[in-house]
Design a protein around this motif. Structure first.
Motif, mmCIF file in Angstrom:
data_model
loop_
_atom_site.group_PDB
_atom_site.id
_atom_site.type_symbol
_atom_site.label_atom_id
_atom_site.label_comp_id
_atom_site.label_asym_id
_atom_site.label_seq_id
_atom_site.Cartn_x
_atom_site.Cartn_y
_atom_site.Cartn_z
ATOM 1 N N ASP A 1 -5.258 -23.274 -17.273
ATOM 2 C CA ASP A 1 -4.295 -24.339 -16.986
ATOM 3 C C ASP A 1 -4.522 -24.956 -15.618
ATOM 4 O O ASP A 1 -4.426 -26.170 -15.436
ATOM 5 C CB ASP A 1 -2.875 -23.785 -17.080
ATOM 6 C CG ASP A 1 -2.470 -23.483 -18.518
ATOM 7 O OD1 ASP A 1 -3.161 -23.996 -19.432
ATOM 8 O OD2 ASP A 1 -1.494 -22.759 -18.718
ATOM 9 N N SER A 2 -4.829 -24.114 -14.603
ATOM 10 C CA SER A 2 -4.999 -24.631 -13.244
ATOM 11 C C SER A 2 -6.213 -25.554 -13.149
ATOM 12 O O SER A 2 -6.154 -26.611 -12.511
ATOM 13 C CB SER A 2 -5.145 -23.477 -12.249
ATOM 14 O OG SER A 2 -6.255 -22.659 -12.597
ATOM 15 N N GLU A 3 -7.318 -25.158 -13.795
ATOM 16 C CA GLU A 3 -8.514 -26.007 -13.755
ATOM 17 C C GLU A 3 -8.291 -27.286 -14.544
ATOM 18 O O GLU A 3 -8.692 -28.374 -14.122
ATOM 19 C CB GLU A 3 -9.737 -25.268 -14.308
ATOM 20 C CG GLU A 3 -11.003 -26.118 -14.231
ATOM 21 C CD GLU A 3 -12.235 -25.394 -14.731
ATOM 22 O OE1 GLU A 3 -13.312 -26.036 -14.755
ATOM 23 O OE2 GLU A 3 -12.128 -24.228 -15.114
ATOM 24 N N GLN A 4 -7.657 -27.167 -15.700
ATOM 25 C CA GLN A 4 -7.378 -28.346 -16.495
ATOM 26 C C GLN A 4 -6.514 -29.329 -15.724
ATOM 27 O O GLN A 4 -6.760 -30.537 -15.730
ATOM 28 C CB GLN A 4 -6.691 -27.956 -17.802
ATOM 29 C CG GLN A 4 -6.474 -29.153 -18.731
ATOM 30 C CD GLN A 4 -5.784 -28.743 -20.010
ATOM 31 O OE1 GLN A 4 -4.802 -28.010 -19.981
ATOM 32 N NE2 GLN A 4 -6.288 -29.210 -21.122
ATOM 33 N N SER A 5 -5.513 -28.810 -15.021
ATOM 34 C CA SER A 5 -4.632 -29.678 -14.235
ATOM 35 C C SER A 5 -5.404 -30.361 -13.112
ATOM 36 O O SER A 5 -5.201 -31.552 -12.849
ATOM 37 C CB SER A 5 -3.473 -28.868 -13.651
ATOM 38 O OG SER A 5 -2.666 -28.343 -14.681
ATOM 39 N N TYR A 6 -6.300 -29.621 -12.454
ATOM 40 C CA TYR A 6 -7.084 -30.219 -11.371
ATOM 41 C C TYR A 6 -7.999 -31.320 -11.909
ATOM 42 O O TYR A 6 -8.077 -32.409 -11.330
ATOM 43 C CB TYR A 6 -7.923 -29.156 -10.657
ATOM 44 C CG TYR A 6 -8.846 -29.760 -9.630
ATOM 45 C CD1 TYR A 6 -8.370 -30.174 -8.389
ATOM 46 C CD2 TYR A 6 -10.197 -29.954 -9.918
ATOM 47 C CE1 TYR A 6 -9.212 -30.762 -7.455
ATOM 48 C CE2 TYR A 6 -11.044 -30.541 -8.992
ATOM 49 C CZ TYR A 6 -10.548 -30.943 -7.765
ATOM 50 O OH TYR A 6 -11.381 -31.539 -6.856
ATOM 51 N N LEU A 7 -8.682 -31.047 -13.006
ATOM 52 C CA LEU A 7 -9.577 -32.059 -13.575
ATOM 53 C C LEU A 7 -8.796 -33.292 -14.016
ATOM 54 O O LEU A 7 -9.210 -34.425 -13.767
ATOM 55 C CB LEU A 7 -10.338 -31.471 -14.765
ATOM 56 C CG LEU A 7 -11.349 -30.366 -14.449
ATOM 57 C CD1 LEU A 7 -11.934 -29.816 -15.736
ATOM 58 C CD2 LEU A 7 -12.448 -30.870 -13.531
ATOM 59 N N TYR B 1 -19.559 -27.506 -19.065
ATOM 60 C CA TYR B 1 -19.422 -26.583 -17.931
ATOM 61 C C TYR B 1 -18.041 -26.644 -17.277
ATOM 62 O O TYR B 1 -17.729 -25.845 -16.396
ATOM 63 C CB TYR B 1 -20.507 -26.798 -16.880
ATOM 64 C CG TYR B 1 -20.771 -28.226 -16.467
ATOM 65 C CD1 TYR B 1 -19.817 -28.996 -15.831
ATOM 66 C CD2 TYR B 1 -22.019 -28.798 -16.703
ATOM 67 C CE1 TYR B 1 -20.078 -30.298 -15.440
ATOM 68 C CE2 TYR B 1 -22.300 -30.107 -16.315
ATOM 69 C CZ TYR B 1 -21.324 -30.846 -15.677
ATOM 70 O OH TYR B 1 -21.590 -32.143 -15.291
ATOM 71 N N HIS B 2 -17.202 -27.578 -17.703
ATOM 72 C CA HIS B 2 -15.830 -27.624 -17.189
ATOM 73 C C HIS B 2 -14.913 -26.637 -17.918
ATOM 74 O O HIS B 2 -13.787 -26.403 -17.468
ATOM 75 C CB HIS B 2 -15.249 -29.026 -17.342
ATOM 76 C CG HIS B 2 -15.826 -30.030 -16.393
ATOM 77 N ND1 HIS B 2 -15.898 -29.815 -15.042
ATOM 78 C CD2 HIS B 2 -16.359 -31.266 -16.608
ATOM 79 C CE1 HIS B 2 -16.453 -30.874 -14.454
ATOM 80 N NE2 HIS B 2 -16.736 -31.756 -15.379
#
Length: 261
Positions: A3-9, A128-129
């Motif tokens: 969730d944190s990476e998805q939100s940042y992207l 890679y994301h």
């Protein structure tokens, strides 16, 4: 995807196309110049076919596709960023070339497509994301017809090492960036999902002559969001150009992995 990476992207790195544009300048201005022609000549795009583009960004593949690409394709484009989706819809619509286009916000973990509904599914520099790229591949395989293909673009390990060294400069020997999924690792995942996987390699060399372009690329990376980093990156770029007599060379490669059941 966590969730944190998805939100940042979604909300920072790819909220709008600006950062991608900053990176594309380096490739477009100093590279071979045939990236989109090369892609379209190697990815199966059948007449009238349904093409799912996962992680479509601002729609640059379709905005730059050569005239040899059939205009009767049925495009289904997806990205997790509303800003990217809006940009893709606007740029593709302005072309008035593609007449069956749907662009929507979606996560690769849950694509809004029926089973076996796409002839070709593509993911260009996207896999890679993902926190779980194997699950992403499985979802792309789900929406692709039995006789269709899933085409993934990734970079081999070590590509653009010269640029990576500059990005590390503000941090000493430590690299704050995790190693991205490489094409070699992607091949292992693809072979776990598809009966056959073909590989086509794209080699290039960027001979950068303007430090502003190089700094613009570095400034678009997540590391540049950290306080004080841009100043250190600027110093590293200045030093690199001084040591290279005004031409900073970057060796790069990408690999297209084409999976078939």
């Amino acid at each position: 995807m966590a969730d944190s990476e998805q939100s940042y992207l979604r909300d920072v790195q790819y909220r709008f196309p600006d950062r991608l544009k900053a990176r594309s300048i380096l490739h477009n201005r100093y590279g071979r110049g045939d990236w989109f022609a090369w892609l379209s000549s190697n990815i199966p795009l059948p007449l009238g076919g349904v093409i799912a583009d996962v992680g479509c960004g601002a729609g640059s593949f379709w905005a730059n596709a050569p005239q040899s690409v059939p205009s009767n394709l049925r495009l289904r484009l997806f990205d997790i960023s509303q800003g990217m989706v809006d940009a893709a819809r606007a740029s593709i619509g302005a072309m008035q070339r593609w007449h069956d286009v749907e662009v929507s916000v979606a996560d690769v973990a849950a694509l809004p497509l029926a089973d076996a509904s796409a002839d070709t599914t593509i993911a260009i520099h996207m896999l890679y994301h993902l926190a779980d790229p194997a699950s992403g591949l499985k979802e792309m395989a789900r929406v692709t017809r039995e006789d269709g293909v899933v085409a993934v673009v990734l970079n081999p390990a070590g590509t653009m090492a010269e640029l990576s060294a500059l990005a590390r400069a503000p941090f000493g020997d430590a690299d704050p960036r995790p190693e991205p999924l490489s094409s070699e690792q992607g091949m292992v995942l693809m072979r776990g999902e598809f009966a056959s996987v073909d590989v086509v390699r794209y080699n290039d060399e960027l001979r950068v002559t303007d430090p502003v372009d190089l700094l613009g690329y570095l400034g678009s990376l997540p590391i540049a969001d950290k306080p004080g980093v841009m100043e250190k990156l600027a110093a590293a770029v200045e030093d690199a150009f001084r040591r290279s007599d005004g031409v900073f060379t970057i060796n790069k490669a990408s690999e297209l992995l084409i999976g078939r059941r």
